[in-house]
Design a protein around this motif. Structure first.
Motif, PDB file in Angstrom:
ATOM      1  N   ASP A 254      15.228 -51.239 -39.742  1.00 24.41           N
ATOM      2  CA  ASP A 254      14.120 -52.102 -39.314  1.00 24.41           C
ATOM      3  C   ASP A 254      14.600 -53.339 -38.569  1.00 24.41           C
ATOM      4  O   ASP A 254      13.909 -54.365 -38.540  1.00 24.41           O
ATOM      5  CB  ASP A 254      13.286 -52.531 -40.523  1.00 24.41           C
ATOM      6  N   THR A 255      15.781 -53.283 -37.967  1.00 26.37           N
ATOM      7  CA  THR A 255      16.296 -54.426 -37.213  1.00 26.37           C
ATOM      8  C   THR A 255      15.357 -54.772 -36.057  1.00 26.37           C
ATOM      9  O   THR A 255      14.939 -53.890 -35.303  1.00 26.37           O
ATOM     10  CB  THR A 255      17.697 -54.111 -36.664  1.00 26.37           C
ATOM     11  N   LEU A 256      15.017 -56.040 -35.933  1.00 22.10           N
ATOM     12  CA  LEU A 256      14.133 -56.540 -34.869  1.00 22.10           C
ATOM     13  C   LEU A 256      12.791 -55.815 -34.856  1.00 22.10           C
ATOM     14  O   LEU A 256      12.176 -55.614 -33.800  1.00 22.10           O
ATOM     15  CB  LEU A 256      14.800 -56.405 -33.494  1.00 22.10           C
ATOM     16  N   GLN A 257      12.296 -55.427 -36.025  1.00 22.31           N
ATOM     17  CA  GLN A 257      11.054 -54.665 -36.080  1.00 22.31           C
ATOM     18  C   GLN A 257       9.871 -55.478 -35.571  1.00 22.31           C
ATOM     19  O   GLN A 257       9.040 -54.967 -34.805  1.00 22.31           O
ATOM     20  CB  GLN A 257      10.794 -54.201 -37.507  1.00 22.31           C
ATOM     21  N   GLU A 258       9.782 -56.760 -35.968  1.00 17.74           N
ATOM     22  CA  GLU A 258       8.648 -57.579 -35.528  1.00 17.74           C
ATOM     23  C   GLU A 258       8.653 -57.758 -34.011  1.00 17.74           C
ATOM     24  O   GLU A 258       7.609 -57.705 -33.357  1.00 17.74           O
ATOM     25  CB  GLU A 258       8.695 -58.951 -36.220  1.00 17.74           C
TER      26      GLU A 258
ATOM     27  N   ARG B 249      18.068 -44.611 -38.539  1.00 18.87           N
ATOM     28  CA  ARG B 249      17.500 -44.908 -39.844  1.00 18.87           C
ATOM     29  C   ARG B 249      18.560 -44.732 -40.925  1.00 18.87           C
ATOM     30  O   ARG B 249      19.567 -44.071 -40.729  1.00 18.87           O
ATOM     31  CB  ARG B 249      16.308 -43.991 -40.113  1.00 18.87           C
ATOM     32  N   VAL B 250      18.303 -45.313 -42.098  1.00 16.64           N
ATOM     33  CA  VAL B 250      19.305 -45.309 -43.162  1.00 16.64           C
ATOM     34  C   VAL B 250      19.601 -43.886 -43.618  1.00 16.64           C
ATOM     35  O   VAL B 250      20.764 -43.493 -43.769  1.00 16.64           O
ATOM     36  CB  VAL B 250      18.813 -46.178 -44.347  1.00 16.64           C
ATOM     37  N   ARG B 251      18.588 -43.075 -43.806  1.00 18.21           N
ATOM     38  CA  ARG B 251      18.816 -41.695 -44.275  1.00 18.21           C
ATOM     39  C   ARG B 251      19.498 -40.860 -43.210  1.00 18.21           C
ATOM     40  O   ARG B 251      20.274 -39.953 -43.537  1.00 18.21           O
ATOM     41  CB  ARG B 251      17.497 -41.059 -44.704  1.00 18.21           C
ATOM     42  N   ASP B 252      19.219 -41.137 -41.927  1.00 22.79           N
ATOM     43  CA  ASP B 252      19.905 -40.404 -40.862  1.00 22.79           C
ATOM     44  C   ASP B 252      21.382 -40.784 -40.795  1.00 22.79           C
ATOM     45  O   ASP B 252      22.238 -39.936 -40.522  1.00 22.79           O
ATOM     46  CB  ASP B 252      19.242 -40.687 -39.510  1.00 22.79           C
ATOM     47  N   ALA B 253      21.698 -42.055 -41.030  1.00 21.59           N
ATOM     48  CA  ALA B 253      23.102 -42.493 -41.003  1.00 21.59           C
ATOM     49  C   ALA B 253      23.897 -41.802 -42.096  1.00 21.59           C
ATOM     50  O   ALA B 253      25.065 -41.431 -41.900  1.00 21.59           O
ATOM     51  CB  ALA B 253      23.178 -44.012 -41.159  1.00 21.59           C
ATOM     52  N   GLY B 254      23.300 -41.623 -43.261  1.00 22.18           N
ATOM     53  CA  GLY B 254      24.012 -40.929 -44.331  1.00 22.18           C
ATOM     54  C   GLY B 254      24.271 -39.473 -44.019  1.00 22.18           C
ATOM     55  O   GLY B 254      25.340 -38.937 -44.342  1.00 22.18           O
ATOM     56  N   SER B 255      23.312 -38.807 -43.362  1.00 21.64           N
ATOM     57  CA  SER B 255      23.495 -37.386 -43.051  1.00 21.64           C
ATOM     58  C   SER B 255      24.548 -37.172 -41.961  1.00 21.64           C
ATOM     59  O   SER B 255      25.118 -36.088 -41.865  1.00 21.64           O
ATOM     60  CB  SER B 255      22.167 -36.787 -42.607  1.00 21.64           C
ATOM     61  N   LEU B 256      24.799 -38.192 -41.125  1.00 20.59           N
ATOM     62  CA  LEU B 256      25.814 -38.043 -40.077  1.00 20.59           C
ATOM     63  C   LEU B 256      27.215 -37.922 -40.655  1.00 20.59           C
ATOM     64  O   LEU B 256      28.122 -37.388 -39.994  1.00 20.59           O
ATOM     65  CB  LEU B 256      25.758 -39.233 -39.126  1.00 20.59           C
ATOM     66  N   LEU B 257      27.449 -38.416 -41.864  1.00 20.58           N
ATOM     67  CA  LEU B 257      28.766 -38.369 -42.471  1.00 20.58           C
ATOM     68  C   LEU B 257      29.069 -37.031 -43.088  1.00 20.58           C
ATOM     69  O   LEU B 257      30.224 -36.762 -43.436  1.00 20.58           O
ATOM     70  CB  LEU B 257      28.897 -39.464 -43.533  1.00 20.58           C
TER      71      LEU B 257
END
Length: 254
Positions: free
Chosen positions: A216-220, A245-253
């Motif tokens: 959610d970086t710079l979401q506003e 997204r956080v869950r996508d970053a984990g799946s990349l590993l």
């Protein structure tokens, strides 16, 4: 039979929508045939790699950062501190550490301050970077400021501006106990390839710690830009970099 004006316009619009739907179905069928046709498959494979960022322009930006010489950034210090703090949470020691791009000098300082000696067991730090000016600044400041720490510092020049292959590090045959990336991975075009290269640089049971902008970086700001552009232009175009997204970053590993 004479149609009323409103009914005639509605009928014309319905026919137009039906024609557009037929065109989309025909285009989808054509594209599906192209995907399944073995004669056209090699042609489509050449477009599998998408370049979102201009690697050469990114290299120029990093050269400008090196000329400015400002390495006391609050955000970089905080993220580097959190990464090193997670390194210290492990019960084992990590004698050799590879720092991949990003704020290399900031990470090196935090490693010396918090994880060198008996506490963390750090003995050597290697900085892999494509910017010649940043590598020169790292070598000079590490030799001047951190010489008394007992930690050996060196740098590796990366020929790929995208910093996704780490070919020079892999060619040296060296492996590391841990790898750290602080605010560098969100500019990499081939993020899965970069993570795979980092994994090949690690010893068995090695540790990788990375911090990059996502979620959610710079979401506003993104929402405000989208709403304003929708009201004035009638459409939305990307104004910020794509963020994982956080869950996508984990799946990349995996």
């Amino acid at each position: 039979m004479t149609w009323p004006g409103a009914a005639l316009r509605a009928l014309t619009a319905a026919r137009s929508m039906r024609c557009r739907a037929c065109d989309r179905l025909a285009s989808a069928a054509t594209l599906q045939r192209r995907w399944t046709d073995p004669c056209t498959t090699p042609r489509l494979r050449s477009y599998s790699k998408v370049s979102v960022f201009d690697s050469n322009l990114k290299l120029e930006h990093r050269e400008r950062v090196a000329r400015l010489g400002r390495y006391d950034d609050r955000l970089q210090n905080e993220i580097a501190h959190r990464l090193v703090d997670r390194l210290l949470d492990c019960t084992r020691t990590f004698e050799s550490v590879l720092v991949v791009g990003g704020a290399g000098l900031v990470v090196a300082r935090k490693l010396v301050e918090e994880a060198s000696g008996d506490r963390g067991g750090i003995r050597s730090v290697t900085y892999a970077e494509s910017s010649p000016s940043l590598r020169a600044a790292f070598d000079a400041k590490a030799a001047f400021e951190l010489a008394s720490s007992g930690v050996a510092f060196d740098s590796v020049a990366l020929s790929d501006p995208d910093e996704s292959t780490l070919a020079e590090v892999l060619a040296s045959g060296r492996t590391f106990d841990a790898a750290i990336s602080c605010l560098g991975l969100h500019w990499v075009n081939d993020l899965p390839g970069c993570l795979a290269s980092i994994r090949r640089c690690l010893k068995p049971d090695g540790l990788f710690l990375g911090g990059f902008l996502g979620g959610d970086t710079l979401q506003e700001m993104r929402i405000a830009c989208s709403v304003a552009e929708m009201e004035r232009e009638g459409g939305v175009s990307p104004r910020t970099s794509p963020l994982a997204r956080v869950r996508d970053a984990g799946s990349l590993l995996s």
